[in-house]
Design a protein around this motif. Structure first.
Motif, PDB file in Angstrom:
ATOM      1  N   VAL A 295       0.844  -1.206   0.000  1.00 32.76           N
ATOM      2  CA  VAL A 295       0.000   0.000   0.000  1.00 32.76           C
ATOM      3  C   VAL A 295       0.870   1.243   0.000  1.00 32.76           C
ATOM      4  O   VAL A 295       0.613   2.207  -0.741  1.00 32.76           O
TER       5      VAL A 295
ATOM      6  N   ARG B  47       2.486   1.757  -3.384  1.00 31.16           N
ATOM      7  CA  ARG B  47       1.541   2.125  -4.442  1.00 31.16           C
ATOM      8  C   ARG B  47       1.032   3.550  -4.258  1.00 31.16           C
ATOM      9  O   ARG B  47       0.956   4.338  -5.214  1.00 31.16           O
ATOM     10  N   TRP B  48       0.649   3.939  -3.026  1.00 28.29           N
ATOM     11  CA  TRP B  48       0.025   5.238  -2.801  1.00 28.29           C
ATOM     12  C   TRP B  48       0.767   6.124  -1.809  1.00 28.29           C
ATOM     13  O   TRP B  48       0.269   7.186  -1.458  1.00 28.29           O
ATOM     14  N   ARG B  49       1.914   5.676  -1.320  1.00 32.83           N
ATOM     15  CA  ARG B  49       2.723   6.438  -0.380  1.00 32.83           C
ATOM     16  C   ARG B  49       1.933   6.779   0.885  1.00 32.83           C
ATOM     17  O   ARG B  49       1.055   6.045   1.282  1.00 32.83           O
TER      18      ARG B  49
ATOM     19  N   ARG C  55      -0.339   8.943   1.545  1.00 32.30           N
ATOM     20  CA  ARG C  55      -1.774   9.151   1.387  1.00 32.30           C
ATOM     21  C   ARG C  55      -2.520   7.828   1.518  1.00 32.30           C
ATOM     22  O   ARG C  55      -3.561   7.744   2.186  1.00 32.30           O
ATOM     23  N   GLY C  56      -1.976   6.796   0.881  1.00 28.88           N
ATOM     24  CA  GLY C  56      -2.604   5.481   0.992  1.00 28.88           C
ATOM     25  C   GLY C  56      -2.514   4.922   2.394  1.00 28.88           C
ATOM     26  O   GLY C  56      -3.461   4.294   2.885  1.00 28.88           O
TER      27      GLY C  56
ATOM     28  N   VAL D 259      -2.308  -5.193  -5.200  1.00 29.85           N
ATOM     29  CA  VAL D 259      -1.741  -3.850  -5.100  1.00 29.85           C
ATOM     30  C   VAL D 259      -0.344  -3.787  -5.702  1.00 29.85           C
ATOM     31  O   VAL D 259       0.002  -2.825  -6.387  1.00 29.85           O
TER      32      VAL D 259
ATOM     33  N   ARG E 231       0.855  -2.751  -9.399  1.00 35.17           N
ATOM     34  CA  ARG E 231       1.051  -1.372  -9.849  1.00 35.17           C
ATOM     35  C   ARG E 231       1.920  -0.568  -8.881  1.00 35.17           C
ATOM     36  O   ARG E 231       1.952   0.662  -8.954  1.00 35.17           O
ATOM     37  N   ALA E 232       2.588  -1.287  -7.980  1.00 39.81           N
ATOM     38  CA  ALA E 232       3.452  -0.596  -7.023  1.00 39.81           C
ATOM     39  C   ALA E 232       4.721  -0.124  -7.711  1.00 39.81           C
ATOM     40  O   ALA E 232       5.218  -0.754  -8.642  1.00 39.81           O
ATOM     41  N   THR E 233       5.240   0.983  -7.223  1.00 41.76           N
ATOM     42  CA  THR E 233       6.458   1.570  -7.804  1.00 41.76           C
ATOM     43  C   THR E 233       7.550   1.586  -6.755  1.00 41.76           C
ATOM     44  O   THR E 233       7.513   2.412  -5.831  1.00 41.76           O
TER      45      THR E 233
END
Length: 254
Positions: free
Chosen positions: A181, A184-186, A188-189, A247, A250-252
């Protein structure tokens, strides 16, 4: 020339994918102390402290209730808190290396899951066996309760193995899923997940409290028993595993 063109194409993709998955397992095992060393150092330290406490109680002339009170010690679960961090590190510190070596995100998650299962099985076998050894030696000959504590030792080896396996998988996959998580959303997630979880928990507590359903909840857990309760724990581990895979696609990594 036509003979070369007409030759059937032999696909080796499945074999290469299995190789990539196993390579991820080997990548995690590059530093074996993370999975196989430090958890046992923590557990061994807790065992040593437990033995010392039992000796102090015995030398002071106390016994009976004091020794039996050690059954409520959480020392047997001491490595679990560290293993949550291991689940975090397994994803956060390894994904970029695995992708650099040619593994796909699916390969990485399957290899990481396989590593988690291997670690959980090993840990469950050891804990369930140590419970029986402690019972057979009457608490390591000093009446100590390190492994024969909480729910352990109440039934048989197989139940102790299953409960440990379920708990182990949950803490590992929970740490890994939370990390996906973040990747993927840093933040914010992470904040959304944290406050969302708190709201869901508060809504559950409020609903059960206002409907006076707490006795029914406790009766339900009593009805499903120890195995049923840890089956719920195992189901939560599966949810974390599946959710983490969805998740991480699409994680970076950084």
């Amino acid at each position: 020339m036509s003979a070369v063109i007409d030759q059937p194409i032999v696909r080796t993709e499945a074999g290469s994918r299995a190789h990539e998955i196993w390579r991820v397992v080997r990548l995690h095992a590059v530093t074996p102390s993370v999975f196989f060393g430090i958890p046992w150092i923590i557990l061994g330290s807790a065992w040593a402290v437990t033995i010392v406490i039992a000796l102090i109680i015995s030398s002071a002339g106390s016994g009976g209730e004091d020794i039996d009170g050690m059954r409520y010690s959480w020392a047997v679960l001491s490595p679990q808190w560290y293993l949550v961090a291991v689940g975090v590190q397994a994803v956060g510190l390894t994904l970029s290396f695995a992708l650099g070596f040619g593994a796909t995100r699916r390969d990485f998650w399957l290899g990481t899951s396989l590593m988690f299962v291997l670690v959980a099985v090993m840990f469950a076998v050891a804990i369930a066996t140590l419970v029986q050894v402690e019972i057979a030696t009457n608490g390591w000959w000093v009446g100590a309760h390190m492994f024969d504590a909480l729910w352990y030792g109440q039934t048989n080896w197989l139940v102790d193995f299953y409960t440990t396996l379920s708990l182990q998988l949950l803490v590992l996959f929970l740490g890994a899923a939370v990390t996906t998580v973040f990747m993927r959303w840093r933040m914010r997630g992470m904040m959304f997940m944290l406050f969302g979880s708190i709201l869901v928990l508060l809504a559950f507590v409020a609903t059960v409290t206002w409907s006076n359903a707490w006795p029914a909840v406790f009766e339900w857990f009593a009805a499903i028993g120890l195995v049923g309760t840890f089956t719920v724990v195992l189901a939560l581990a599966v949810v974390c595993a599946v959710g983490g895979y969805l998740v991480i696609r699409r994680a970076t990594p950084r």
